[in-house]
Design a protein around this motif. Structure first.
Motif, PDB file in Angstrom:
ATOM      1  N   ALA A 172       0.809  -1.220   0.000  1.00 50.86           N
ATOM      2  CA  ALA A 172       0.000   0.000   0.000  1.00 50.86           C
ATOM      3  C   ALA A 172       0.843   1.271   0.000  1.00 50.86           C
ATOM      4  O   ALA A 172       0.301   2.366  -0.168  1.00 50.86           O
ATOM      5  CB  ALA A 172      -0.933  -0.003   1.198  1.00 50.86           C
ATOM      6  N   VAL A 212     -10.125   2.831   3.933  1.00 45.05           N
ATOM      7  CA  VAL A 212     -10.295   2.060   2.695  1.00 45.05           C
ATOM      8  C   VAL A 212      -9.374   0.847   2.692  1.00 45.05           C
ATOM      9  O   VAL A 212      -9.790  -0.265   2.349  1.00 45.05           O
ATOM     10  CB  VAL A 212     -10.039   2.959   1.460  1.00 45.05           C
ATOM     11  CG1 VAL A 212      -9.915   2.142   0.185  1.00 45.05           C
ATOM     12  CG2 VAL A 212     -11.151   3.994   1.324  1.00 45.05           C
ATOM     13  N   LEU A 213      -8.135   1.051   3.106  1.00 44.10           N
ATOM     14  CA  LEU A 213      -7.190  -0.066   3.185  1.00 44.10           C
ATOM     15  C   LEU A 213      -7.666  -1.097   4.195  1.00 44.10           C
ATOM     16  O   LEU A 213      -7.640  -2.298   3.937  1.00 44.10           O
ATOM     17  CB  LEU A 213      -5.803   0.446   3.565  1.00 44.10           C
ATOM     18  CG  LEU A 213      -4.706  -0.591   3.706  1.00 44.10           C
ATOM     19  CD1 LEU A 213      -4.469  -1.290   2.377  1.00 44.10           C
ATOM     20  CD2 LEU A 213      -3.435   0.067   4.191  1.00 44.10           C
ATOM     21  N   LEU A 247     -10.699  -1.743   5.154  1.00 43.68           N
ATOM     22  CA  LEU A 247     -11.868  -2.479   4.655  1.00 43.68           C
ATOM     23  C   LEU A 247     -11.510  -3.413   3.508  1.00 43.68           C
ATOM     24  O   LEU A 247     -12.153  -4.440   3.314  1.00 43.68           O
ATOM     25  CB  LEU A 247     -12.960  -1.506   4.214  1.00 43.68           C
ATOM     26  CG  LEU A 247     -13.744  -0.836   5.321  1.00 43.68           C
ATOM     27  CD1 LEU A 247     -14.701   0.210   4.754  1.00 43.68           C
ATOM     28  CD2 LEU A 247     -14.500  -1.838   6.163  1.00 43.68           C
ATOM     29  N   SER A 248     -10.476  -3.066   2.755  1.00 43.09           N
ATOM     30  CA  SER A 248     -10.114  -3.902   1.603  1.00 43.09           C
ATOM     31  C   SER A 248      -9.539  -5.250   2.025  1.00 43.09           C
ATOM     32  O   SER A 248      -9.731  -6.249   1.337  1.00 43.09           O
ATOM     33  CB  SER A 248      -9.138  -3.167   0.688  1.00 43.09           C
ATOM     34  OG  SER A 248      -7.889  -3.007   1.318  1.00 43.09           O
ATOM     35  N   VAL A 249      -8.849  -5.285   3.145  1.00 37.95           N
ATOM     36  CA  VAL A 249      -8.232  -6.539   3.590  1.00 37.95           C
ATOM     37  C   VAL A 249      -9.286  -7.601   3.905  1.00 37.95           C
ATOM     38  O   VAL A 249      -9.209  -8.724   3.393  1.00 37.95           O
ATOM     39  CB  VAL A 249      -7.276  -6.295   4.776  1.00 37.95           C
ATOM     40  CG1 VAL A 249      -6.789  -7.595   5.372  1.00 37.95           C
ATOM     41  CG2 VAL A 249      -6.113  -5.433   4.325  1.00 37.95           C
ATOM     42  N   VAL A 251     -12.324  -7.711   2.814  1.00 39.53           N
ATOM     43  CA  VAL A 251     -13.048  -7.999   1.572  1.00 39.53           C
ATOM     44  C   VAL A 251     -12.247  -8.989   0.732  1.00 39.53           C
ATOM     45  O   VAL A 251     -12.786 -10.001   0.259  1.00 39.53           O
ATOM     46  CB  VAL A 251     -13.331  -6.700   0.782  1.00 39.53           C
ATOM     47  CG1 VAL A 251     -13.763  -7.001  -0.640  1.00 39.53           C
ATOM     48  CG2 VAL A 251     -14.377  -5.863   1.487  1.00 39.53           C
ATOM     49  N   VAL A 252     -10.956  -8.719   0.557  1.00 37.33           N
ATOM     50  CA  VAL A 252     -10.115  -9.610  -0.252  1.00 37.33           C
ATOM     51  C   VAL A 252     -10.018 -10.989   0.393  1.00 37.33           C
ATOM     52  O   VAL A 252     -10.150 -12.009  -0.287  1.00 37.33           O
ATOM     53  CB  VAL A 252      -8.717  -8.988  -0.468  1.00 37.33           C
ATOM     54  CG1 VAL A 252      -7.749  -9.984  -1.070  1.00 37.33           C
ATOM     55  CG2 VAL A 252      -8.822  -7.762  -1.350  1.00 37.33           C
TER      56      VAL A 252
END
Length: 158
Positions: free
Chosen positions: A68, A98-99, A101-103, A105-106
């Motif tokens: 990131a 955002v970072l 939440l992305s973890v 989700v992925v």
């Protein structure tokens, strides 16, 4: 507010350290809440949570910090001519959320889990808050250190 590469990477490391401290607190709290009878005392799982959570979380957080970093560098470069501290704090809070939440989700998509159910539990929101606080604290610490060392960007010098 343009920082040198050294100052930027020092901020990345500071953000990682803050995240690790928050992770230790979160793991301890979760272990206390989830332990107790019939498993033993209310603190019986704290060591297990920390023993597995800290190394896994630390390695994962370090990899994510490196991956990131270009996004954080782009934010830093985009805001380099802006003097408003609130704008910087808001940008880094947003990037961290955002970072964070992305973890989940992925990881949910990789595990072929139910994305809707994943957000019904607290983990994604704790990750978003932890990452937002960590990245913002890393930036703040970098600014503070730069001012103390006298190597602050021109907009911050006294």
């Amino acid at each position: 507010m343009a920082f040198s590469r050294w100052q930027f990477w020092r901020g990345v490391v500071a953000a990682w350290v803050v995240f690790m401290m928050l992770l230790a607190l979160f793991l301890t709290f979760t272990a206390v809440v989830q332990s107790g009878p019939p498993w033993g005392s209310p603190y019986s799982t704290v060591v297990i949570y920390l023993m597995y959570g800290i190394p896994v979380g630390g390695i994962t957080a370090a990899v994510i910090a490196v991956v990131a970093a270009p996004a954080a560098w782009a934010v830093a470069r985009g805001l380099s001519s802006t003097r408003r501290i609130g704008l910087h704090l808001g940008a880094y809070l947003t990037l961290g959320a955002v970072l964070g939440l992305s973890v989940p989700v992925v990881s949910t998509l990789i595990g072929r889990g139910d994305l809707v159910h994943a957000f019904e539990v607290g983990y994604p929101w704790y990750a978003a808050a932890g990452c937002a606080v960590s990245i913002t604290a890393g930036w703040s610490w970098t600014v503070w250190r730069s001012v103390r060392e006298g190597s602050a960007p021109p907009l911050l010098q006294r």
